[in-house]
Design a protein around this motif. Structure first.
Motif, mmCIF file in Angstrom:
data_model
loop_
_atom_site.group_PDB
_atom_site.id
_atom_site.type_symbol
_atom_site.label_atom_id
_atom_site.label_comp_id
_atom_site.label_asym_id
_atom_site.label_seq_id
_atom_site.Cartn_x
_atom_site.Cartn_y
_atom_site.Cartn_z
ATOM 1 N N ILE A 1 0.852 -1.178 0.000
ATOM 2 C CA ILE A 1 0.000 0.000 0.000
ATOM 3 C C ILE A 1 0.895 1.238 0.000
ATOM 4 O O ILE A 1 1.886 1.285 0.729
ATOM 5 N N THR A 2 0.574 2.235 -0.805
ATOM 6 C CA THR A 2 1.373 3.466 -0.802
ATOM 7 C C THR A 2 0.830 4.435 0.248
ATOM 8 O O THR A 2 -0.284 4.936 0.119
ATOM 9 N N VAL B 1 3.697 -1.793 3.441
ATOM 10 C CA VAL B 1 3.348 -0.401 3.174
ATOM 11 C C VAL B 1 4.572 0.297 2.601
ATOM 12 O O VAL B 1 5.684 0.145 3.112
ATOM 13 N N ASN B 2 4.356 1.031 1.517
ATOM 14 C CA ASN B 2 5.407 1.823 0.890
ATOM 15 C C ASN B 2 5.447 3.205 1.516
ATOM 16 O O ASN B 2 4.416 3.880 1.616
ATOM 17 N N VAL B 3 6.638 3.629 1.949
ATOM 18 C CA VAL B 3 6.827 4.969 2.502
ATOM 19 C C VAL B 3 7.895 5.659 1.670
ATOM 20 O O VAL B 3 9.086 5.376 1.785
ATOM 21 N N SER B 4 7.444 6.549 0.792
ATOM 22 C CA SER B 4 8.358 7.285 -0.081
ATOM 23 C C SER B 4 8.654 8.629 0.558
ATOM 24 O O SER B 4 7.758 9.456 0.742
ATOM 25 N N MET B 5 9.908 8.843 0.898
ATOM 26 C CA MET B 5 10.315 10.067 1.580
ATOM 27 C C MET B 5 10.932 11.048 0.589
ATOM 28 O O MET B 5 11.539 10.638 -0.404
ATOM 29 N N LEU B 6 10.766 12.330 0.853
ATOM 30 C CA LEU B 6 11.422 13.333 0.031
ATOM 31 C C LEU B 6 12.929 13.241 0.243
ATOM 32 O O LEU B 6 13.405 12.785 1.290
ATOM 33 N N PRO B 7 13.726 13.679 -0.763
ATOM 34 C CA PRO B 7 15.188 13.579 -0.628
ATOM 35 C C PRO B 7 15.741 14.258 0.614
ATOM 36 O O PRO B 7 16.747 13.838 1.165
ATOM 37 N N LYS B 8 15.064 15.327 1.064
ATOM 38 C CA LYS B 8 15.507 16.027 2.268
ATOM 39 C C LYS B 8 14.310 16.236 3.197
ATOM 40 O O LYS B 8 13.182 16.426 2.733
ATOM 41 N N LEU B 9 14.576 16.224 4.509
ATOM 42 C CA LEU B 9 13.528 16.451 5.492
ATOM 43 C C LEU B 9 12.977 17.863 5.336
ATOM 44 O O LEU B 9 13.732 18.835 5.215
ATOM 45 N N GLY C 1 0.734 -3.542 12.975
ATOM 46 C CA GLY C 1 1.242 -4.900 12.855
ATOM 47 C C GLY C 1 1.688 -5.285 11.462
ATOM 48 O O GLY C 1 1.763 -6.474 11.133
ATOM 49 N N VAL C 2 2.020 -4.297 10.631
ATOM 50 C CA VAL C 2 2.530 -4.572 9.285
ATOM 51 C C VAL C 2 3.926 -5.177 9.403
ATOM 52 O O VAL C 2 4.747 -4.735 10.213
ATOM 53 N N SER C 3 4.215 -6.177 8.572
ATOM 54 C CA SER C 3 5.470 -6.921 8.740
ATOM 55 C C SER C 3 6.623 -6.402 7.895
ATOM 56 O O SER C 3 7.784 -6.747 8.150
ATOM 57 N N VAL C 4 6.341 -5.557 6.881
ATOM 58 C CA VAL C 4 7.413 -5.116 5.991
ATOM 59 C C VAL C 4 7.070 -3.745 5.436
ATOM 60 O O VAL C 4 5.917 -3.439 5.149
ATOM 61 N N VAL C 5 8.095 -2.897 5.318
ATOM 62 C CA VAL C 5 7.931 -1.602 4.664
ATOM 63 C C VAL C 5 8.893 -1.506 3.496
ATOM 64 O O VAL C 5 10.000 -2.061 3.522
ATOM 65 N N GLU C 6 8.448 -0.810 2.459
ATOM 66 C CA GLU C 6 9.289 -0.467 1.314
ATOM 67 C C GLU C 6 9.577 1.021 1.424
ATOM 68 O O GLU C 6 8.671 1.845 1.353
ATOM 69 N N THR C 7 10.843 1.376 1.626
ATOM 70 C CA THR C 7 11.225 2.776 1.763
ATOM 71 C C THR C 7 11.970 3.229 0.522
ATOM 72 O O THR C 7 12.578 2.433 -0.199
#
Length: 342
Positions: free
Chosen positions: A48-49, A77-85, A102-108
């Protein structure tokens, strides 16, 4: 779920009980509970994004809905972060929500996840970090992520500035990494899955090939446009702002490419009226693909028809088994002991 063949018993498939070692990477606005749960039921790993659900309450509800639909199969769950905070960014809040759910894996992706690794590891969450080339994968390995996915220049979305092809990334990763790695970018057949495993990968990342799945929540016109497109119908733009993106060629990409040619220092503010995400989102709602930055990779040449996601995965499995059959009749001789110093 038992792997379709012992060859597919990899670090990825063992970790999440997959039938095929395939990750369906997060798709902005499109990777919702129905799609991700369909991935889970088909024996691959979907995400999930998080960015598709700006309100944390909506993300929490979507995770719960996916858990119900996935029938006990794992998803992430996908967590796409900006290049800088940036001020107001809620990355830590999102990670805390994911852990609580309780999600078992994240895609960063997008930025070094190191500051959040202690929180995620304490929650027992596997961290799969996505990068555009092997040099970033080496850094991710050094800070302690569990797995990396490396998407080459052929991928839809953001291939980075290096524009290293998938085949080269694959060979370099085998030499330079010790943690499990996945390969993506232009992957859309079972034979490519076998090739990736033969080169040391624990699996593959597939995005574009799955955009024509029935479960993708987009207009029929959008999906038919992808089916009609081929591997030559994508274009790279936005290199001028160091945010290279591969998308479906359309009126918007022609305008953006012209603006970048005319003014290489144009800046993101001048491009934003053309590249804002809300414009592309309308294509998913209306089926009009003439405007917006619609991420799509060169695997468009492999999207031949709409189908249920389970049917696409079944086709990948048949193709992978056929590729294995081509290899197995003739065992590779292993009596060579000399080494060549390249």
């Amino acid at each position: 779920m038992t792997p379709a063949d012992p060859v597919f018993d990899t670090a990825l498939s063992r970790a999440f009980g997959l039938r095929l070692p395939v990750v369906a990477g997060g798709l902005m606005w499109l990777a919702d509970a129905e799609y991700v749960a369909a991935c889970a039921r088909a024996g691959i790993l979907g995400f999930i994004t998080a960015a598709s659900f700006p309100d944390p309450k909506d993300l929490k509800a979507e995770i719960a809905r996916c858990r119900d639909l996935a029938e006990g199969r794992p998803f992430g769950v996908n967590v796409s972060m900006l290049p800088k905070l940036v001020p107001g960014e809620r990355t830590e809040e999102i990670f805390a929500l994911i852990a609580e759910a309780g999600v078992s894996v994240v895609e960063t992706s997008g930025r070094n996840p190191e500051p959040w690794l202690p929180m995620l590891k304490e929650a027992g969450i596997t961290v799969l970090h996505k990068v555009p080339s092997v040099r970033y994968a080496v850094k991710a390995q050094a800070v302690g992520v569990d797995m990396v996915s490396i998407v080459g220049a052929e991928c839809g979305g953001h291939p980075g500035m290096d524009l290293v092809g998938t085949f080269v990334n694959m060979a370099l990763a085998e030499q330079r990494l010790s943690i499990p790695f996945l390969i993506g970018g232009g992957v859309g057949t079972g034979g490519q899955i076998v090739a990736a495993l033969a080169n040391g990968a624990a699996g593959v990342v597939i995005g574009t090939r799955l955009l024509v799945a029935d479960e993708i929540p987009a207009h029929e016109g959008y999906k038919q446009a992808l089916v009609a497109a081929n591997e030559r119908d994508t274009v790279l733009t936005m290199a001028s702002v160091r945010n290279t993106i591969r998308t479906l060629r359309n009126e918007t990409t022609e305008v953006v490419a012209r603006l970048e040619r005319e003014d290489p220092e144009i800046g993101i503010e001048a491009l934003m009226p053309h590249v804002a995400g809300r414009i592309g989102r309308r294509a998913y709602e209306t089926g009009d693909v003439s405007h917006g930055m619609l991420s799509a990779g060169q695997a468009l040449g492999l999207t031949r028809a709409r189908a249920p996601l389970a049917g696409i995965v079944a086709q990948l499995e048949r193709e992978a088994c056929a590729a294995l059959a081509r290899l197995r009749p003739t065992p590779c001789p292993s009596d060579r002991t000399y080494e060549v110093d390249a």
